[in-house]
Design a protein around this motif. Sequence first.
Motif, mmCIF file in Angstrom:
data_model
loop_
_atom_site.group_PDB
_atom_site.id
_atom_site.type_symbol
_atom_site.label_atom_id
_atom_site.label_comp_id
_atom_site.label_asym_id
_atom_site.label_seq_id
_atom_site.Cartn_x
_atom_site.Cartn_y
_atom_site.Cartn_z
ATOM 1 N N ARG A 137 -8.149 47.056 -15.243
ATOM 2 C CA ARG A 137 -8.734 46.111 -14.276
ATOM 3 C C ARG A 137 -9.482 46.825 -13.180
ATOM 4 O O ARG A 137 -10.548 46.380 -12.731
ATOM 5 C CB ARG A 137 -7.629 45.228 -13.696
ATOM 6 C CG ARG A 137 -7.050 44.223 -14.671
ATOM 7 C CD ARG A 137 -6.192 43.204 -13.947
ATOM 8 N NE ARG A 137 -5.007 43.818 -13.365
ATOM 9 C CZ ARG A 137 -3.825 43.856 -13.958
ATOM 10 N NH1 ARG A 137 -3.676 43.309 -15.159
ATOM 11 N NH2 ARG A 137 -2.788 44.415 -13.366
ATOM 12 N N THR A 151 -7.087 42.942 -24.051
ATOM 13 C CA THR A 151 -7.153 42.255 -22.756
ATOM 14 C C THR A 151 -8.384 41.370 -22.668
ATOM 15 O O THR A 151 -8.319 40.235 -22.168
ATOM 16 C CB THR A 151 -7.160 43.296 -21.631
ATOM 17 O OG1 THR A 151 -6.020 44.151 -21.757
ATOM 18 C CG2 THR A 151 -7.131 42.624 -20.266
ATOM 19 N N ARG A 152 -9.522 41.842 -23.144
ATOM 20 C CA ARG A 152 -10.745 41.038 -23.081
ATOM 21 C C ARG A 152 -10.659 39.811 -23.986
ATOM 22 O O ARG A 152 -11.225 38.754 -23.679
ATOM 23 C CB ARG A 152 -11.937 41.906 -23.476
ATOM 24 C CG ARG A 152 -12.233 43.016 -22.482
ATOM 25 C CD ARG A 152 -13.547 43.696 -22.771
ATOM 26 N NE ARG A 152 -14.667 42.774 -22.560
ATOM 27 C CZ ARG A 152 -15.940 43.099 -22.750
ATOM 28 N NH1 ARG A 152 -16.239 44.324 -23.175
ATOM 29 N NH2 ARG A 152 -16.897 42.228 -22.545
ATOM 30 N N THR A 192 -8.797 37.319 -22.094
ATOM 31 C CA THR A 192 -9.695 36.742 -21.086
ATOM 32 C C THR A 192 -10.632 35.721 -21.719
ATOM 33 O O THR A 192 -10.916 34.663 -21.135
ATOM 34 C CB THR A 192 -10.503 37.857 -20.413
ATOM 35 O OG1 THR A 192 -9.603 38.833 -19.869
ATOM 36 C CG2 THR A 192 -11.370 37.299 -19.292
ATOM 37 N N SER A 217 -11.054 31.795 -20.868
ATOM 38 C CA SER A 217 -12.363 31.227 -20.528
ATOM 39 C C SER A 217 -12.667 29.999 -21.386
ATOM 40 O O SER A 217 -13.183 28.986 -20.889
ATOM 41 C CB SER A 217 -13.455 32.277 -20.712
ATOM 42 O OG SER A 217 -13.226 33.384 -19.875
#
Length: 563
Positions: free
Chosen positions: A308, A439-440, A443, A447
């Motif tokens: 991060r 992790t993405r 995310t 989203s």
Amino acid sequence: MIAEVLLVLAGHSSSLFPTDHTINPAFAPLLHPGEQQCLEALGLVALRYRKIKNASNELSRSSSRYVSALCATLKKILKDEYENLVVETEAKILQRDSSLVAGGSYVPISSIRATFAEWDAPLVALGALMEDLQTNQPWRPGPLIDLLLSRSQTGIHRIASIYVRLCEAVQRVWVTQLQAFMIHGSLSDKDPLASSDYSLLEGSMPGCVSAQSRESISYVGRAVGTVKAARWEKQFPRTVAVEHSRLLDSVLPQAQYDFDRVVADIRTSVSEWLWLNVLTYRDVDEALDSLANYFLLRNGEFTLSLIREIERLKISRLTGRAGSSTMIREQDMHLALLRASLGTTAQHDPSLSHLRFKLPSGPLRPLLPSLAATQPHRDAASLSAAATEITAFDDLLLGTPLVLNYTVAWPLDLFLHASDLQVYAALFSYLSALRKSHTRIHTCWASISNAQRARRRWTGLGEGGTVEDLEVRSELLRCGWGVVRAMTWFLGTVLEYVMTDVIDVEFRRLKNLLLDKTGAKPLGRQLTGAQSGQSMRGDGVEPTLSQSSSTATALSASAWRDW
């Protein structure tokens, strides 16, 4: 005339050959064409011998001890074989030997020519060797030994025999220097094998020495030299040094397998002594914990915080206006490392100060819009070549090659080598790329969920639009959610296998191996984070290095093999 020819063959000048090997024009009318041809052939042998001898005398004064040893051996070979042949031939003629003297009174020139014919090819080969030595000065031991070894691989027995003896003489001098380096840790002022930091110099090792033996030689020399320079209270025993010297005397590098075995035995012996007298279990245990926590990502909360923090650094530095702050440098990455540790178990870990990020390609700057919008055309050949190219994974965390280094201090640098740290850095690049991708994807899932909730505020329970729009949107939603779900499952499974079944199992096995003789309780299943950061301690006799062979790389090697 026979006495004159023998003197010429022995290396003396004569009026028979005023310039080179051509007969003096004044004597030519007195000779039969066959006799003239034999005399000129003998003159050519004598000319080559004189050139080799003169070049050898000149090169023997060289500053290189290896070239001097080669020339000394060559002189001895010529004296024992060629010059003795001249003396024996003269003795046979004086004794009227029937093999040379016809009818007890006549000596055919052709018989002398036949006697020295065996030296035609060796003198040509040695002449070429002398020319190469004079042309390509100075000579390092590695290329010189390689040259002699390659030229000894010939079908002419006499040439092969001479080159083998020359090569063995040079190797003996090289082994003497190797003994001084590996047994006493000393470096010669002239033709040293290594630099002041004990790294092997270019050309100091012949090609027949394997990469593993080169690393072992550097390791042993650096270990012995560092212990001696540090004036440690315990030095290497004299009996061990004598035994190592005897082992090195028994082999030459041209016998590759025997030489590798001897060097490996010496490294094992030195490593065991270092393990018992210099290294401590505490140093090794702390280093292994640090490597596992930060390179193998066993400290999970710090890893996520670091990912991060790097993303935040990229947004703040690479999306702003032009200025001095629109770049990411190595010191910025170090500050990001420290900021990522805040609020985690790594905040008060002293081993964090040993970590440093390195940018091999230099500072990272924002890409110009014109360059970012341009996509170069790539044909099928370039695409296929890119598909077979090995992926290093070191550019996925920052967008440019990023290497995590670990600073090793004495005496741990005798145990943890640069090659080991490179393996750990490669593992960090791969594991951090996996973690960031995972992790993405999470995310992305969030989203998609947020976007669907925002749409529901306007459409209510339905999707809105016509029936056809409803069907198409439902299919697209199912496809999007399915792709994200499949990626999440795949990366989650891969991470679970690598972190749990490979890294955690191998790490516990390695720690239990270290604790085997300490009397401490073996490790059970360890958790990542604060509990994995605590070092294990034990009392008692420390394990030998033979039982924990290559402990620094055992974890990384096993991880790669199992994966």
